[in-house]
Each structure stands twice: as C-alpha cells, then as structure tokens.
Design an enzyme around this catalytic site. Structure first.
Site, PDB file in Angstrom:
ATOM      1  N   ASP A  92       3.271 -48.842  -1.341  1.00  0.00           N
ATOM      2  CA  ASP A  92       2.138 -49.695  -1.689  1.00  0.00           C
ATOM      3  C   ASP A  92       2.129 -50.043  -3.170  1.00  0.00           C
ATOM      4  O   ASP A  92       2.591 -49.277  -4.021  1.00  0.00           O
ATOM      5  CB  ASP A  92       0.813 -48.971  -1.385  1.00  0.00           C
ATOM      6  CG  ASP A  92       0.437 -49.037   0.070  1.00  0.00           C
ATOM      7  OD1 ASP A  92       1.288 -49.398   0.895  1.00  0.00           O
ATOM      8  OD2 ASP A  92      -0.720 -48.701   0.390  1.00  0.00           O
ATOM      9  N   HIS A 141       3.681 -44.742  -3.166  1.00  0.00           N
ATOM     10  CA  HIS A 141       3.496 -45.836  -4.123  1.00  0.00           C
ATOM     11  C   HIS A 141       4.693 -45.862  -5.065  1.00  0.00           C
ATOM     12  O   HIS A 141       4.975 -44.854  -5.720  1.00  0.00           O
ATOM     13  CB  HIS A 141       2.215 -45.639  -4.942  1.00  0.00           C
ATOM     14  CG  HIS A 141       0.957 -45.586  -4.131  1.00  0.00           C
ATOM     15  ND1 HIS A 141       0.570 -44.460  -3.432  1.00  0.00           N
ATOM     16  CD2 HIS A 141      -0.005 -46.520  -3.926  1.00  0.00           C
ATOM     17  CE1 HIS A 141      -0.578 -44.710  -2.813  1.00  0.00           C
ATOM     18  NE2 HIS A 141      -0.962 -45.946  -3.095  1.00  0.00           N
TER      19      HIS A 141
END
Length: 267
Positions: free
Chosen positions: A78, A223
């Site tokens: 992400d 992430h």
C-alpha cells in the site's frame, strides 16, 4: 470498519486508528465481505474449467494455478510507490513473485510515474489506494469519487489501463464507499494479516508478524514506503515458499471468479 450512514461522518484520529486495528475482527454491518473461496465458488460451473489464472511471476513464467487446491497467498503493498519500490521490484523479479500494488496518487503516482509503469510492465497488479489517503467514511459521495477517480485517471495515463481493485485507507468502508466504487468499476480488497509496519522499522519484527499470520487464501498487507519493510520481504518470501505457499496476485487468488465492482473481499 463498516458503516451504513451516508451523511457527513466525522471521528477523532485516535478513534480511527483504533477502529483500523479492529477491522479484521468485525463481521461488518451493511457491507458483507466475500472470501476468496466464496468468489471461486460463485464461478464454479462457469465456462472456465482451468481453475485459475496463470501465476506468472515477474521475470518468469508458470502454468495455471488453482487456488482451490494450491496454498495460495497474495502479497500486497500500500501507499507507494516510494524510494524503495524499485529495489522491491528487483527482489520480486529475482524471486519470481507477483504482487498487488495499491498505489497512492498524490506525491506517489505523480512523483514516480516510471516506477508505476515498471510495476505494470513486470506483471504485477496495479490497484487504487485513493489520491490523498483520506478516510473515505468521513467523506461525502462526491469527495469519495474524487479521491478514487483522480488516482484512476493518473494510473491510466501512465499504464494505459484503469485499475479494477481499490483498498480503502485503514480498511474503512460503508455503503456510500461501496456505491461509488461500484460506479467506478472498483472492487474493495481488505486483508488477513498486517505487520503494522507503519509502527516499526524493525525488519525482523515485520517478518515475524507476517509469518505468524500467514494462511492459505491469505492477503498480506505491507507498505513499500517504510524503511523496515522492503528489507523484510526476501525473508518473508523464502519462508513462505518453504512452507509450500504459492504467491499470486489478488485477481489470481479469486480466479476463476472475478472481483465484482463495489463488493468487499476479505479472507
């Protein structure tokens, strides 16, 4: 966190963060998540008899994978791309692992267009993570649409294709978000395990958290913008391969089912 109100939704930052940590434990209200197994089951009896899509990893190739039989897991990232994403792509290419990238528009897609193109060119799934990472359940429908549409447009300009998947920031969705997502042709993808890598730079801890939560039909949330994350990825991949996992993109995990716009998917 699922909500059904359609008016202006406000909450403190602390409350939002707490809710995000609980999202996987909630059954939801008004928005019914679909599991990968359910998505595949819906497609049973369709004309596609292969079972799944090709699980061709970056820089390599593989035959069709049937996630109803194989122990599949989807690696997702992400809020990128960021400065470490090119190195991450090198790792994925070396290890022949496909991933799904939920890209953030402002200061990411628009700052690293060549990396976005590389993600697509190397066979990864390019997906939408909004323009500015605003909590969508705090917004009116028009604001939700702008957050998603701007990123759709920016990605299409670079890759030539519009994403079909999105991940709402903090996993927070409701009927309004689902309706807008449906209009834009976007399915909503949540996750089954997260390393909470936003809270630590300890790569060993990130690796440990992922490995402890890994399961068949799982979706891993990481992430690629945090310093400890990319260094943890090689060890995660190697250990999960040792355990017999097959890495796939989210669409491959659902195949032969298709992600339906507006629907929410969560293992």
């Amino acid at each position: 966190m699922f909500r059904t109100d359609t008016g202006k939704r406000r909450g403190s930052a602390a409350a939002l963060l707490a809710a995000a940590s609980l999202v996987l434990a909630l059954t939801g209200c008004g928005v019914d998540p679909i599991t990968p197994a359910d998505a595949r089951g819906k497609a049973a009896g369709s004309d596609d008899k292969r079972g799944g899509e090709d699980a061709a990893g970056p820089g390599g190739s593989a035959g069709p994978v049937d996630c109803a039989k194989a122990k599949c897991i989807a690696l997702t990232f992400d809020a990128g791309p960021g400065k470490d994403t090119p190195h991450l792509l090198d790792v994925l290419k070396e290890k022949k692992v496909p991933a799904t990238f939920f890209l953030l528009g402002k200061k990411h897609v628009d700052r690293y267009p060549e990396v976005v193109k590389r993600i697509a060119d190397e066979g990864h799934e390019v997906a939408n993570h909004t323009w500015t990472h605003r909590i969508l359940t705090d917004l009116e429908a028009g604001e939700v649409r702008e957050e998603l549409s701007r990123t759709q447009d920016a990605i299409e300009k670079i890759t030539g294709s519009r994403p079909t998947l999105m991940r709402p920031p903090q996993g927070r969705t409701d009927d309004t978000v689902s309706e807008v997502s449906r209009d834009l042709g976007l399915a909503q993808i949540l996750w089954s395990v997260t390393a909470k890598d936003y809270s630590t730079t300890d790569s060993d801890l990130i690796r440990k958290r992922v490995l402890e939560g890994a399961q068949g039909d799982g979706i891993i949330l990481l992430h690629d913008i945090y310093d400890g994350t990319v260094p943890a990825v090689p060890g995660i991949i190697d250990e999960l391969k040792e355990r017999g996992f097959t890495f796939v993109t989210v669409p491959q995990l659902l195949a032969p089912g298709k992600a339906e716009p507006g629907s929410v998917y969560r293992p």
